[in-house]
Design an enzyme around this catalytic site. Structure first.
Site, mmCIF file in Angstrom:
data_model
loop_
_atom_site.group_PDB
_atom_site.id
_atom_site.type_symbol
_atom_site.label_atom_id
_atom_site.label_comp_id
_atom_site.label_asym_id
_atom_site.label_seq_id
_atom_site.Cartn_x
_atom_site.Cartn_y
_atom_site.Cartn_z
ATOM 1 N N GLU A 1 0.828 -1.215 0.000
ATOM 2 C CA GLU A 1 0.000 0.000 0.000
ATOM 3 C C GLU A 1 0.857 1.258 0.000
ATOM 4 O O GLU A 1 0.610 2.193 0.769
ATOM 5 C CB GLU A 1 -0.946 -0.005 1.212
ATOM 6 N N GLU B 1 -12.698 -2.227 12.206
ATOM 7 C CA GLU B 1 -12.689 -1.503 10.934
ATOM 8 C C GLU B 1 -13.766 -1.990 9.971
ATOM 9 O O GLU B 1 -14.403 -1.190 9.291
ATOM 10 C CB GLU B 1 -11.299 -1.670 10.291
ATOM 11 N N ASP C 1 -8.277 -9.051 4.220
ATOM 12 C CA ASP C 1 -8.050 -7.932 5.134
ATOM 13 C C ASP C 1 -9.085 -7.839 6.238
ATOM 14 O O ASP C 1 -9.961 -6.986 6.174
ATOM 15 C CB ASP C 1 -8.049 -6.619 4.328
HETATM 16 C C1 BDP Z 1 -6.142 -2.217 6.216
HETATM 17 C C2 BDP Z 1 -6.455 -0.839 6.657
HETATM 18 C C3 BDP Z 1 -5.307 0.122 6.504
HETATM 19 C C4 BDP Z 1 -4.050 -0.499 7.084
HETATM 20 C C5 BDP Z 1 -3.791 -1.827 6.430
HETATM 21 C C6 BDP Z 1 -2.637 -2.585 7.034
HETATM 22 O O1 BDP Z 1 -7.552 -0.383 5.901
HETATM 23 O O2 BDP Z 1 -5.657 1.318 7.151
HETATM 24 O O3 BDP Z 1 -2.957 0.349 6.914
HETATM 25 O O4 BDP Z 1 -4.897 -2.670 6.601
HETATM 26 O O5 BDP Z 1 -2.902 -3.549 7.742
HETATM 27 O O6 BDP Z 1 -7.056 -3.050 6.868
HETATM 28 O O7 BDP Z 1 -1.481 -2.259 6.803
#
Ligand code: BDP
Length: 713
Positions: free
Chosen positions: A302, A404, A376
């Site tokens: 990401e 989340e 996720d």
């Molecule tokens: C996702 C979240 C994000 C996190 C990412 C992570 O949306 O904010 O940075 O995982 O785990 O669930 O790195």
């Protein structure tokens, strides 16, 4: 005057208002039938305070016993009457040394609680090999009292099954918490190191009470500033508060820190200057925090920097940091939550593809931290295929405590059953019984390092977690990290008793309500294996229509793949073949549309709308049925809760009731919006008795939430 005072005392409500700050460590007066017996078994306290941990242990026992029993027992150096409580280690207490208890084999953190006879008197002893074990034992003893459990014939022997039991705070240095729904970060960086908020001590107490022994203070999307001298002083101040409670501090390290704060031109792991920079940085950190735990790293995921920016592997990157920490005994927790822009394949496959080739290539002080599922933190995911697939690399479990994807703080969803589900899942890596719990506790592959991480739900809200019931998820995480074989229902009961009441008329319905609550969220948000259908970015509310944008796997349509013919992501051999990443018996089961558990049906298969389900209903009708079932469960939770007002304080009761009303409204919204959307594909009528959504699809699509909390930024 006195008469008025007496009258006021007489009519005062017996249940004091509570705001949730005390968590499960409330220590409110027990009912007389318990208190009388316990008083006799805690008639004096024989406990030292020669070290900060011993002092914390003694203080906790005095505080707990005073609250629960009305008065703290007197301190004594020797057993002089029946009912003494003796606490310590053979080194700290000559009495314990004399008792000759078998503390060997308990490890640094284990403990015994025994009913014994000392100098002719019945007594209870909490003994350990190290101070921290005695603290854990003291919390265990208090838990028994809080839960009204018998203590006359105790023979408890406990040691944690996992070594590293760590909270991950996704807290930014400006106090914004990514995916946080409980206010700001509790770390007041601006006032640290000089102001140490008393809540830091209460945080440490709460964590020690459930066995959490580490905390990563900052977000995985890390800011390199945390590694600068100014912040290291602040980090050291927090570490000092936590140390007596057995909690070590860790930090998220940004891979490009050598460039950003070190002035180097590169962060290439093979560059000698980079290696030197990290070694020097580690030395500096340990000068501030001698028991520093190590680094957590999110790299090449990401948009975060990482070794692949220099053509190096995850192992090269992890080993660079491991080399710097090794002389001090620190570890690297390298996250497997990776998916790159270039890879065209199914996102569910990527972590496995990137990590399995490097099994065995990681340094001895590296753990790879793997989320419970491959996408996720969805309301339900099958276990991550990496579990069982890396026999030579210690894998650490990463669970999300903050909700989340499960309704933020207002939806009541007890996550114990979700954690238990993944821990009990059978990877078949070494035949039947190769559960995920056995992978992470090291028994399956003989890992030297073991651990579990939980993404914290803690913030500056008075009740810490944003809601009273979200405290249960923090609690359950700690208990399962201590022992992944524990039962989620037993944990819920323990927590309910400590947090609210021992009254069976309260405990039984509340535990029942909690146990089905996560399944209800699955039903009204993502039934039958659907996933990732939440609002874009903030993940609030239903948005199965999300499409377009920078990348396909950040849309909903990528995951549900609904067409006029059917719905679901084909991950079987005829599709992405993600099933092949599991051991053959699991792959065969998940890959076969006739054998896959229905809760994973649309995760692994694309099936026609009239696919016959085990209930006899066609898929479309089953889907609608599940959405409605979820909403109904929330309605029942509300009715149950409304009937329990007399058992607890009005303040907490009212907030839970108000949140359940929000949950019902939002569950209905999920059901209505999802049905309105998927019906445009199925083209089928709603089954008899199912009300049509009150609004046209366009209404739901037009809703905007620009200020939804916790969004990444
Ligand atoms: C996702 C979240 C994000 C996190 C990412 C992570 O949306 O904010 O940075 O995982 O785990 O669930 O790195």
């Amino acid at each position: 005057m006195l008469g008025v005072w007496l009258l006021a005392a007489w009519i005062a409500p017996p249940l004091r208002a509570e705001d949730g700050y005390d968590l499960w460590l409330r220590y409110r007066a027990l009912a007389p039938e318990h208190a009388d017996a316990y008083r006799a078994a805690a008639s004096q306290l024989v406990a030292g305070d020669a070290t900060p941990t011993q002092a914390a242990t003694r203080a906790e026992l005095l505080r707990g016993l005073e609250g629960l029993l009305g008065a703290a027992p007197p301190l004594s150096a020797a057993v002089t009457r029946p009912g003494a409580l003796i606490v310590g280690t053979p080194a700290s207490s000559p009495l314990i040394a004399r008792l000759g208890l078998q503390t060997g084999g308990l490890g640094r953190e284990g403990y015994l609680i025994r009913s014994v006879v000392v100098d002719g008197h019945a007594a209870t002893v909490i003994a350990a090999d190290e101070d921290i074990g005695a603290l854990y034992g003291a919390f265990h003893f208090l838990r028994l009292l809080q839960g009204g459990q018998p203590i006359a014939r105790l023979d408890v022997r406990e040691r944690p099954r996992l070594q590293r039991r760590v909270l991950n705070h996704w807290d930014n240095l400006d106090r914004y918490v990514e995916r946080g729904y409980a206010g700001q970060s509790i770390w007041d960086w601006h006032k640290l190191p000089d102001w140490r908020d008393p809540c830091y001590t209460d945080y440490a107490r709460a964590n020690a009470s459930i066995g959490v022994n580490g905390t990563v203070l900052n977000n995985v999307n890390a800011n390199a500033q945390i590694l600068t001298p100014m912040y290291l002083e602040k980090v050291a101040a927090l570490a000092g508060v936590f140390r007596p409670y057995g909690i070590r501090v860790y930090l998220s390290a940004r891979f490009s820190a050598p460039i950003e704060i070190g002035g180097l031109a590169t962060a290439d792991p093979q560059d000698p200057a980079v290696r030197r920079w990290w070694r020097d940085k580690a030395d500096e950190i340990y000068r501030h925090v001698p028991d520093f735990g190590g680094f957590l790293v999110k790299a090449n995921s990401e948009g975060q920097p990482g070794p692949q920016d220099y053509g190096r592997s995850h192992a090269d990157g992890a080993n660079l940091l491991a080399e710097a920490l090794a002389p001090h005994g620190g570890i690297v927790m390298w996250r497997a939550f990776v998916y790159s822009h270039e890879e065209p394949e199914d996102r569910a496959r990527q972590a496995y593809s990137e990590f399995v080739p490097h099994d065995g290539a990681f340094a001895g002080n590296v753990m790879v931290q793997v989320k419970n599922g491959a996408i996720d933190f969805q309301p339900r995911e099958p276990f991550h295929p990496l579990f069982g697939a890396m026999p030579s690399t210690p894998l650490m479990m990463e669970l999300q405590i903050t909700k989340e994807y499960l309704g933020f703080a207002t939806h009541l969803a007890y996550l114990g059953p979700m954690y238990e589900e993944v821990l009990k899942a059978d990877t078949h890596a070494r035949g039947k019984g190769s559960t995920v719990a056995r992978v992470i506790d090291g028994s399956l592959h003989r890992y030297a390092l073991t651990g579990m991480a939980g993404v914290a739900n803690i913030g500056s809200d008075r009740n810490w977690s944003g809601s009273h019931f979200d405290q249960a998820n923090w609690y359950a995480f700690g208990r399962l990290a201590w022992n992944p074989a524990l039962d989620a229902r037993a944990i819920a009961e323990e927590w309910t008793r400590m947090t609210f009441s021992n009254d069976p008329a309260f405990v039984a319905p509340v535990v029942e309500m909690m146990m089905g609550s996560r399944e209800a969220v699955v039903d009204y948000m993502t039934p039958l294996g659907l996933h990732h259908l939440m609002g874009r970015g903030h993940h609030y509310g239903p948005a199965p229509w999300v499409e377009g944008g920078p990348r396909a796997d950040w849309t909903s349509v990528y995951y549900h793949r609904a067409t006029r013919e059917g719905i679901g992501f084909d991950r079987s051999a005829s599709g992405s073949n993600a099933v092949a990443q599991y051991a053959p018996p699991v792959a065969r089961r998940f890959g076969d549309v006739g054998r896959v558990p229905e809760e994973y049906l649309l995760w692994f298969h694309h099936v026609p709308w009239d696919h016959r389900m085990r209930s006899g209903r066609p898929l479309w009708e089953e889907l609608v049925h599940r959405y409605a079932r979820g909403v109904d469960y929330v309605k029942r939770m509300r009715a149950t809760w409304d009937g329990l007002g007399a058992h607890i304080d009005g303040e907490r009761h009212a907030q839970v009731a108000a949140f359940l009303a929000i949950q019902q409204k939002e569950a209905q919204w999920w059901r209505d919006a999802s049905i309105a959307y998927f019906q445009t594909f199925s083209g089928r009528p709603l089954p008899a008795g199912q009300a049509p959504p009150p609004h046209p699809l366009e209404h739901y699509k037009a809703l905007q939430f620009p200020h939804a909390p916790g969004d990444g930024r």
